[in-house]
Scaffold this motif. Sequence first.
Motif, short mmCIF file in Angstrom:
data_model
loop_
_atom_site.label_atom_id
_atom_site.label_comp_id
_atom_site.label_asym_id
_atom_site.label_seq_id
_atom_site.Cartn_x
_atom_site.Cartn_y
_atom_site.Cartn_z
N PHE A 191 -0.76 -13.23 6.24
CA PHE A 191 -0.41 -11.35 5.91
C PHE A 191 -1.11 -11.10 5.22
N VAL A 192 -1.96 -9.83 5.15
CA VAL A 192 -1.99 -9.46 4.33
C VAL A 192 -1.47 -7.84 4.89
N GLU A 193 -1.03 -7.27 3.32
CA GLU A 193 -0.05 -5.93 3.64
C GLU A 193 -1.26 -4.95 3.33
N THR A 194 -0.73 -3.84 3.58
CA THR A 194 -1.77 -2.54 3.00
C THR A 194 -0.50 -1.49 3.33
N VAL A 195 -0.63 -0.29 2.39
CA VAL A 195 -0.28 0.90 2.68
C VAL A 195 -1.06 1.91 3.64
N GLY A 196 -0.86 2.29 5.19
CA GLY A 196 -1.32 3.22 5.83
C GLY A 196 -1.17 4.32 4.80
N VAL A 197 -2.15 4.48 4.28
CA VAL A 197 -2.37 5.86 3.69
C VAL A 197 -4.08 6.28 2.82
N GLY A 198 -4.94 5.14 2.91
CA GLY A 198 -5.64 5.64 2.08
C GLY A 198 -6.95 4.77 3.10
N GLN A 199 -7.62 3.96 1.95
CA GLN A 199 -8.97 3.39 2.84
C GLN A 199 -8.75 2.18 2.33
N SER A 200 -7.49 1.85 2.08
CA SER A 200 -8.10 0.26 1.56
C SER A 200 -7.54 -0.41 2.88
N GLU A 201 -7.45 0.36 3.94
CA GLU A 201 -7.08 -0.55 5.56
C GLU A 201 -8.18 -0.74 5.59
N THR A 202 -9.54 0.46 5.38
CA THR A 202 -11.23 -0.01 6.20
C THR A 202 -11.36 -1.67 5.59
N ALA A 203 -10.80 -1.86 4.23
CA ALA A 203 -11.18 -3.46 3.71
C ALA A 203 -10.43 -4.19 4.02
N VAL A 204 -9.14 -3.95 4.80
CA VAL A 204 -8.10 -4.80 5.07
C VAL A 204 -8.68 -5.28 6.64
N HIS A 205 -9.21 -4.35 7.23
CA HIS A 205 -9.93 -4.28 8.16
C HIS A 205 -11.07 -5.28 8.01
N SER A 206 -11.64 -5.01 7.77
CA SER A 206 -13.02 -6.04 7.32
C SER A 206 -12.87 -7.78 7.08
N MET A 207 -11.02 -7.80 6.77
CA MET A 207 -11.17 -9.29 6.53
C MET A 207 -9.73 -9.57 7.54
N VAL A 254 1.06 -14.74 2.01
CA VAL A 254 1.70 -13.10 2.27
C VAL A 254 0.78 -12.63 1.04
N LEU A 255 -0.69 -11.22 1.28
CA LEU A 255 -1.49 -11.30 1.05
C LEU A 255 -1.29 -9.62 0.54
N ALA A 256 -1.39 -8.82 -0.24
CA ALA A 256 -1.59 -8.11 -0.25
C ALA A 256 -2.91 -6.75 -0.79
N ILE A 257 -3.15 -5.84 -0.59
CA ILE A 257 -3.58 -5.20 -0.96
C ILE A 257 -3.48 -3.65 -1.98
N ASP A 258 -3.43 -3.76 -2.37
CA ASP A 258 -2.33 -2.21 -3.34
C ASP A 258 -2.93 -1.37 -3.66
N PRO A 259 -3.51 -0.28 -3.11
CA PRO A 259 -4.33 1.04 -4.39
C PRO A 259 -3.37 1.33 -5.42
N SER A 260 -1.64 1.69 -5.17
CA SER A 260 -1.76 2.19 -6.47
C SER A 260 -1.46 1.82 -7.41
N SER A 261 -1.60 0.05 -7.22
CA SER A 261 -1.54 -0.73 -8.24
C SER A 261 -2.81 -0.38 -9.46
N GLU A 262 -4.11 0.39 -8.88
CA GLU A 262 -4.81 0.52 -9.80
C GLU A 262 -4.29 1.62 -10.94
N ARG A 263 -3.25 2.45 -10.38
CA ARG A 263 -2.91 3.42 -11.13
C ARG A 263 -2.07 2.76 -12.45
N SER A 264 -0.85 2.49 -11.55
CA SER A 264 0.44 1.61 -12.02
C SER A 264 0.04 0.60 -12.25
N LYS A 265 -0.73 -0.28 -12.68
CA LYS A 265 -1.28 -0.98 -13.04
C LYS A 265 0.23 -2.24 -12.76
N GLY A 266 0.64 -2.16 -11.68
CA GLY A 266 1.42 -3.22 -11.51
C GLY A 266 1.09 -3.28 -10.18
#
Length: 376
Positions: free
Chosen positions: A197-213, A133-145
């Motif tokens: 599984f690659v998890e992401t939040v459906g609110v931003g651009q990260s879906e495009t990145a997940v979709h591409s992998m 289970v992996l993840a792409i989390d755009p919010s982590s860029e700001r929260s650093k977690g």
Amino acid sequence: MDNIELNKPCGCASEHPENDAQYAGLQVNAGIEQPPIVNPYMTRRKRRPQLTVSEYVEGIRKGNPAVLGQAVTLVESLMPEHQLVAQEVITKCLPFTGNSRRIGITGVPGAGKSTSIDVFGMHVLNQGGKLAVLAIDPSSERSKGSILGDKTRMEKLSIQPNVFIRPSPSAGSLGGVARKTRETIVLCEAAGYDTIFVETVGVGQSETAVHSMVDYFLLIQLAGTGDELQGIKRGIMEMADGICINKCDGDNVDRANLAAAQFRNALHLFPLPPSGFLPEVVTYSGYYELNVDKVFDMIDRYFEHVRANGYFEEKRRMQEKYWMFETINEQLKARFYSDPEVERMLELKEQMVLANAQSSFVAATDVLEFYYKNRI
Ligand code: GDP
């Protein structure tokens, strides 16, 4: 007090005149010895010796989760020497990849992603699979977690031996984070994980990145929250290979079924995706573990379809191409922006553009010209 010798060379009276024999008031007791600042019992923790490339590859191929974890840490490291080793390890692992199902899972916060991944994952394990289970989390860029992919959110999975859970890499641009996740997929597959599984939040651009992998993109939706399409952008709907409506339990069942019908109608309005598979919609309950098998039947039907018509392979090849260009773009940008002279020039040019002293186009051309002439 006058006849107390304050400067006695020895004895505590020099330090504490109150302790002089002639002093009639309270005396000062000797204090206790202060402990050293550094705990003497503490032994320096030995640094984990860095493995060689072949040790990494061997450990990964044996499915050793500790070695896999260390290799992923190398992939995520920003240090150039780590990157060199990581790239070698990835290259050596590449021949052992590809035999997996890569499934992207998205949904707005609260849709039930972690609850669902927990039960979806158990379903995979019960079928004899090995899951990462992996993840792409755009919010982590700001929260650093990173929030997604956190083990604490997946209670059942986190104690299972055949599961590798890794939160989103947190440093860098979305492109950089996505690349690291993609490289982690390679390592996990080489370690024998057959479902990713690659998890992401459906609110931003990260879906495009997940979709591409991933091979399959699953959108988790909710019913009964007013607008049935819930601000999910059309683009995300179009990317979905399947939609599952969560929380189809209790008195929410009718609303969930109604939402499923609405989504089916909406999907019919989109052109048939290049996979040739019309996305399906099912309802289930992650929390009460109802109809989870229906979700997997839907996923299985897709894989059967695209394996038979050759789209599975074609999509993976297109993704390889996409990632080649993404890597070039990212590295060109990183090199350009980390050049100290460019940094200095950009600061200057920014001031000039803000002060209307130069047009943005001319300013940009100047910096680029400098870079082309002096650095390439
Ligand atoms: P995430 O933010 O998308 O990861 O969502 P969570 O998995 O954290 O779930 C958000 C909330 O919805 C939690 O309080 C869950 O207990 C609840 N929830 C998740 N799945 C279901 C479900 O199938 N039925 C019901 N009734 N509640 C659920």
